[in-house]
Design an enzyme around this catalytic site. Structure first.
Site, PDB file in Angstrom:
ATOM      1  N   PRO A 129       0.844  -1.210   0.000  1.00 27.56           N
ATOM      2  CA  PRO A 129       0.000   0.000   0.000  1.00 27.56           C
ATOM      3  C   PRO A 129       0.875   1.253   0.000  1.00 27.56           C
ATOM      4  CG  PRO A 129      -0.667  -1.536   1.723  1.00 27.56           C
ATOM      5  CD  PRO A 129       0.638  -2.026   1.176  1.00 27.56           C
ATOM      6  N   GLU A 130       0.601   2.165  -0.921  1.00 30.90           N
ATOM      7  CA  GLU A 130       1.332   3.419  -0.967  1.00 30.90           C
ATOM      8  C   GLU A 130       0.428   4.540  -0.453  1.00 30.90           C
ATOM      9  OE1 GLU A 130       4.188   4.204  -3.921  1.00 30.90           O
ATOM     10  OE2 GLU A 130       4.035   2.230  -4.855  1.00 30.90           O
TER      11      GLU A 130
END
Ligand SMILES: [Zn+2]
Length: 271
Positions: free
Chosen positions: A2-3
């Site tokens: 996840p960014e």
């Protein structure tokens, strides 16, 4: 992994619903990356005031201190009035009177840490080195250029380091550098003011667009409402090795920088 956009999408998916809820219990499963730092019973009866984001951390403000949550490599958060019984990869249930916030994290690089304040050592250890927020007014083109001038490393790795501007991860760094027409291997300190301005705007554009579109759907990512994002399907260069550039038809090249894959168009992106 996840960014920033996925974390922001996750935040928005439950922040309003959990604000004002009173904690009944915090149940932890297998150990995560760091210990909680407080007896879970101490959180019972405390109100959740707001959910903020700093880099890829979510900050849940409580009556006393705050909870810092990180999704690690494979984590996802889901907030629902009722949760099914916890499975083997569910490592945190924050039970409130409005629902339960559950952390699902098969690889367990995620984190749930309590800190007395944002200035407490346990919080500073995680947040203290983070650069400016790219989607805030504090992200200024002139200061960005000045900071890049101090670095001799390739621009892609300077972006990934996160201490100048936070949360520009592998996908979004590749995409922003394409939009700005800058080769990922270009030394950060060699980037001119006009190119730094283009990159500054490209970072804002690519992250904002990803947040709007719901975050990119990396394999393990599911937002707290259970929807996957789809930014990756529209990537200009990321994951498109040997495919024609969407702007000029030149095959996209893939190289490895700092053990991470980088994608760029050798025609559109100048050293
Ligand atoms: Zn091209």
């Amino acid at each position: 992994m996840p960014e920033l956009p996925e974390v922001e999408v996750t935040r928005r998916s439950f922040a309003d619903r959990i604000a004002g809820a009173v904690v009944g219990d915090l149940r932890l499963g297998k150990p995560l990356r760091w210990p909680l730092g407080v007896a879970p019973t101490r959180l019972a009866g405390q109100r959740v005031h707001s959910v903020r984001r700093r880099g890829k951390y979510l900050l849940l403000d409580l009556d006393e201190g705050l909870l810092l949550l990180h999704l690690g490599m494979s984590g996802s958060l889901n907030f629902a009035p009722q949760q099914p019984p916890a499975g083997p990869h569910d490592h945190m249930d924050l039970v409130t009177d409005r629902g339960t916030l559950r952390l699902h994290d098969p690889r367990r690089f995620g984190a749930v840490v309590w800190a007395a304040s944002e200035d407490a050592p346990s919080a500073l250890k995680l947040l203290g080195h983070l650069g400016v927020e790219p989607l805030s007014d504090g992200f200024d083109a002139d200061r960005f250029h000045a900071a890049l001038r101090q670095r001799s490393a390739p621009i892609k790795q300077v972006l990934l380091a996160g201490d100048i501007v936070v949360g520009v991860g592998n996908i979004y760094a590749s995409e922003a550098l394409f939009l700005a027409g800058i080769r990922p291997t270009t030394r950060a300190g060699k980037i001119s003011m006009p190119r730094a301005r283009r990159l500054h705007q490209a970072i804002i554009d690519v992250l904002s667009r990803a947040v709007v579109q719901g975050g990119s759907s990396l394999r393990d990512f599911v937002s707290a409402e259970g929807k996957t994002g789809y930014f990756q399907l529209e990537a200009a260069v990321y994951g498109r090795a040997d495919q024609p550039c969407r702007a000029c038809d030149t095959p996209i090249r893939s190289i490895v920088q700092g053990q991470r894959s980088t994608f760029f168009c050798p025609t559109c992106q100048k050293p």
